[in-house]
Design an enzyme around this catalytic site. Structure first.
Site, short mmCIF file in Angstrom:
data_model
loop_
_atom_site.label_atom_id
_atom_site.label_comp_id
_atom_site.label_asym_id
_atom_site.label_seq_id
_atom_site.Cartn_x
_atom_site.Cartn_y
_atom_site.Cartn_z
N HIS A 304 2.11 31.80 34.21
CA HIS A 304 2.04 30.69 33.26
C HIS A 304 0.67 30.67 32.62
CE1 HIS A 304 2.32 26.64 31.58
NE2 HIS A 304 3.61 26.82 31.66
N ASP A 361 11.01 28.09 35.70
CA ASP A 361 12.23 28.80 35.32
C ASP A 361 12.76 29.71 36.42
OD1 ASP A 361 12.51 27.71 32.77
OD2 ASP A 361 10.84 28.93 32.08
N1 CMC Z 1 5.03 39.79 35.57
C1 CMC Z 1 4.06 40.74 35.64
N2 CMC Z 1 2.82 40.61 35.16
C2 CMC Z 1 2.53 39.45 34.54
C3 CMC Z 1 3.47 38.42 34.41
C4 CMC Z 1 4.76 38.62 34.95
N3 CMC Z 1 5.67 37.67 34.86
N4 CMC Z 1 2.91 37.37 33.74
C5 CMC Z 1 1.66 37.74 33.46
N5 CMC Z 1 1.42 39.00 33.94
C6 CMC Z 1 0.16 39.73 33.88
C7 CMC Z 1 -0.05 40.32 32.48
O1 CMC Z 1 0.51 41.61 32.39
C8 CMC Z 1 -1.56 40.31 32.38
O2 CMC Z 1 -2.05 41.39 33.14
P1 CMC Z 1 -3.46 42.12 32.74
O3 CMC Z 1 -4.49 41.02 32.62
O4 CMC Z 1 -3.71 43.06 33.88
O5 CMC Z 1 -3.19 42.81 31.43
C9 CMC Z 1 -1.96 39.03 33.13
O6 CMC Z 1 -0.90 38.80 34.07
C10 CMC Z 1 -2.11 37.83 32.23
O7 CMC Z 1 -0.88 37.68 31.52
P2 CMC Z 1 -0.77 37.17 30.03
O8 CMC Z 1 0.60 37.53 29.54
O9 CMC Z 1 -1.94 37.62 29.23
O10 CMC Z 1 -0.91 35.62 30.28
P3 CMC Z 1 -0.39 34.53 29.36
O11 CMC Z 1 -1.07 33.29 29.75
O12 CMC Z 1 -0.48 34.93 27.93
O13 CMC Z 1 1.17 34.54 29.74
C11 CMC Z 1 3.36 34.01 30.23
C12 CMC Z 1 1.90 33.54 30.27
C13 CMC Z 1 4.25 32.85 30.71
C14 CMC Z 1 3.76 34.37 28.79
C15 CMC Z 1 3.52 35.25 31.14
O14 CMC Z 1 3.12 34.94 32.46
C16 CMC Z 1 4.96 35.76 31.13
O15 CMC Z 1 5.33 36.49 30.22
N6 CMC Z 1 5.79 35.38 32.16
C17 CMC Z 1 7.19 35.74 32.18
C18 CMC Z 1 7.99 34.84 31.25
C19 CMC Z 1 8.17 33.45 31.82
O16 CMC Z 1 8.52 33.27 32.98
N7 CMC Z 1 7.97 32.44 30.96
C20 CMC Z 1 8.18 31.04 31.33
C21 CMC Z 1 6.93 30.25 31.31
S1 CMC Z 1 7.17 28.64 32.10
C22 CMC Z 1 8.23 27.79 31.05
C23 CMC Z 1 7.50 27.15 29.96
O17 CMC Z 1 6.78 26.17 30.22
O18 CMC Z 1 7.66 27.60 28.81
#
Ligand code: CMC
Length: 426
Positions: A304, A361
Site C-alpha cells: 500500500h 483487498d
Molecule cells: N508484490 C510484490 N512487490 C511489491 C508489491 C506487491 N504487491 N507492492 C509493492 N511491491 C514492491 C515494488 O515492486 C517496489 O519494489 P522496489 O522498490 O524494489 O522497486 C516496492 O515494493 C514499492 O512499491 P511501489 O509500487 O513503488 O509502491 P507504491 O506505493 O507505488 O504501490 C501499490 C502501492 C498498492 C500500487 C502496490 O503495492 C501494488 O501494486 N500492490 C498490488 C495491488 C493492490 O493490492 N492494490 C490495492 C491497494 S489497497 C486498496 C486501495 O486502497 O485502493
C-alpha cells in the site's frame, strides 16, 4: 514558535512556513514557491505532496491507524452501520437518533431509479464490466435529476439520491446482466439488507435475509467508506475543482477505482488465487515471481502507498472472514491459500524489507464470495462503500473558500522549437 523551511536559490534564501496537523503531521507550505522563486516542485505519483487540508479522515501508515472524523475504524466496524458511518463522514459528527432516522427515511424515499434508466442498462454490450456501466450511469443521473432551486437543497438531495440510488443501480445492473426481473427496494429493509434482497431475491426463490451477512456487508462498507486522498478520491476532488456537478465528479472516482492497482485489486486477488489453484502453482513459486523484478507479476492484495505496516482494515476484514466461515461452516480453498500466501510472504525477507503486508483487498473478496456476490461485482460493492467518502471530500473541497481549479505544472523535456515541414518534404 512558528517553524520555517529555508530554500536557497541562486544564493538567495526564501522561507516557507510549516503547517502542523492535529495529529502532529507536518508539511511545508510551498503555495508561494513559484511566485517567489520561479521554481516548481517535481513529485511524480504525488508521493510527497499534500493536495489539501482535510478534517475528514486520519491515517497513520506506520502505526496502522485509520479514523473517520476522529473515530477509530475498529469501533465503527464493531458498533456502527454503514448508514450511520456515512452520516458521520458527510456531516462531520455522529448523528443523534432522530437525525439518523431522518437520514434513513430520506434514503428510502430516494431509492427508486427512473424507469427509463433501465433502457440504458439493456443497451450495454453483454460483456461490459459493471464498473464501466456504473460510472456511465452515475454520470447519466444528472440528465434524469437536474439541478434543484437552492444550493443547500440541491446538495442535500443530490447526496441522498446518489447514496441511495447507487445501491439500486448496482443491484439492477446485476439483475439485468443475468436476464432476471429487476427487484425494487423495500422501505422496510435496512440499506444493506435491501441491497442483498435486490441482488438475490427471485420470483421462484425468495431471498432469506441472514443478519450475519448483513453485518458482514455493513462492516465491508464501513471499512471502505473513506481513505483520505486515494487515487479515486483525488480524481473526485480534481474533477470537482472544475465545478462540475457531483454526479460527474463521482463518476470519475468510480472510473479511477476500477483499476487493479486500486479498487479493482479485490477482483484481481480472487482471479490470482483461482489461477494459482487451477494451475497447481506452489506458494513458494508465487512468492518467487512476486520478488522477481523482471516479472511484472505482483502479489495482488499486498502493499500500500501509505500503510507500511498491517492495513488495519485488512485485520478487521480477516477477523470477519473467519467469523463468517465458522458461523456458516463455509469452506473456501481460496481462503486457505490466502492464509498460506500471507504466512509465506510475512516470513520472506523481500516482503519484510519492502514493508509489504496484506491490504484490505486480500481478504475482502473472500468475504464477498461468502456473501454470494459474483467476482465482477466486487469493485462495484467497493464503490458503493466509498460513496460517503467521495461525497464528504467533494463537499469539503466545494465549501473551501480558498479552493482553486486543480491544475498541476510540468517540466517540458521534449523537442525545442521545431519548424513545420510540409508533408512532401519529409
Ligand atoms: N508484490 C510484490 N512487490 C511489491 C508489491 C506487491 N504487491 N507492492 C509493492 N511491491 C514492491 C515494488 O515492486 C517496489 O519494489 P522496489 O522498490 O524494489 O522497486 C516496492 O515494493 C514499492 O512499491 P511501489 O509500487 O513503488 O509502491 P507504491 O506505493 O507505488 O504501490 C501499490 C502501492 C498498492 C500500487 C502496490 O503495492 C501494488 O501494486 N500492490 C498490488 C495491488 C493492490 O493490492 N492494490 C490495492 C491497494 S489497497 C486498496 C486501495 O486502497 O485502493
Amino acid at each position: 514558535m512558528d517553524e520555517y523551511v529555508k530554500i536557497i536559490v541562486e544564493g538567495k534564501t526564501y522561507e516557507f512556513p510549516i503547517i502542523l496537523g492535529s495529529e502532529g503531521e507536518k508539511a511545508i507550505d510551498i503555495s508561494k514557491l513559484r511566485q517567489m522563486t520561479g521554481l516548481i516542485t517535481m513529485d511524480p505519483g504525488f508521493v510527497n505532496t499534500g493536495s489539501c487540508i482535510s478534517n475528514i479522515t486520519y491515517m497513520d501508515g506506520e502505526k496502522g491507524i485509520l479514523r473517520y472524523r476522529g473515530v477509530p475504524i475498529e469501533q465503527l466496524a464493531e458498533n456502527s452501520t454503514f448508514v450511520e458511518t456515512a452520516s458521520l463522514l458527510i456531516n462531520g459528527i455522529l448523528p443523534a437518533k432522530n437525525e439518523l432516522n431522518r437520514f434513513s427515511v430520506l434514503l428510502n424515499d430516494n431509492s427508486l431509479v427512473h424507469e427509463d434508466m433501465q433502457i440504458f442498462y439493456q443497451n450495454f454490450p453483454r460483456g461490459a464490466h459493471p464498473m464501466s456501466i456504473l460510472s456511465s450511469m452515475v454520470n447519466a443521473l444528472r440528465s434524469f435529476y437536474p439541478a434543484l432551486q437552492t444550493v443547500e437543497e440541491e446538495i442535500n438531495i443530490t447526496v441522498t439520491r446518489l447514496l441511495s440510488k447507487v445501491r439500486t443501480m448496482a443491484a439492477m445492473s446485476y439483475k439485468i446482466s443475468k436476464g432476471h426481473k429487476v427487484v425494487y427496494p423495500r422501505p422496510d429493509l435496512s440499506y444493506a439488507a435491501n441491497f442483498l434482497n435486490m441482488m438475490f431475491d427471485t420470483p421462484v426463490k425468495p431471498y432469506k435475509i441472514e443478519e450475519d451477512l448483513v453485518k458482514a456487508l455493513n462492516v465491508f462498507w464501513i471499512l471502505h467508506a473513506d481513505h483520505e486522498q486515494s487515487c479515486s478520491t483525488s480524481a473526485v476532488r480534481i474533477v470537482g475543482s472544475a465545478r462540475v456537478n457531483l454526479y460527474a465528479a463521482i463518476s470519475s472516482g468510480i472510473a479511477a477505482l476500477s483499476g487493479p492497482l486500486h479498487g479493482g485489486a479485490n477482483q484481481a486477488v480472487i482471479e490470482m488465487l483461482t489461477h494459482i489453484i487451477e494451475n497447481s502453482i506452489k506458494v513458494e513459486q508465487v512468492i518467487q515471481r512476486a520478488k522477481n523484478k523482471k516479472d511484472p507479476f505482483k502479489l495482488m492484495g499486498f502493499g500500500h502507498r501509505v500503510y507500511k505496516s498491517y492495513d488495519p482494515r485488512a485485520k478487521i476484514m480477516k477477523k470477519y472472514c473467519d467469523k463468517l466461515f465458522e458461523k456458516f461452516n463455509f469452506h473456501d480453498p481460496l481462503l486457505d491459500l490466502a492464509k498460506e500466501l500471507e504466512e509465506a510472504a510475512l516470513k520472506d525477507d523481500y516482503f519484510i524489507e519492502h514493508h509489504l503486508y496484506p491490504n484490505i483487498d486480500f481478504y475482502s473478496g473472500i468475504v464477498l464470495r461468502a456473501i454470494g456476490i459474483p467476482t465482477n461485482m466486487f469493485t462495484v460493492i467497493f464503490a458503493i462503500g466509498r460513496m460517503p467518502g467521495w461525497i464528504a471530500q467533494w463537499k469539503e473541497s466545494a465549501d473551501d473558500p480558498n479552493w482553486k481549479l486543480n491544475r498541476p505544472r510540468q517540466i517540458y523535456m521534449g523537442q525545442p522549437k521545431t519548424d513545420y515541414v510540409p508533408i512532401e518534404e519529409r
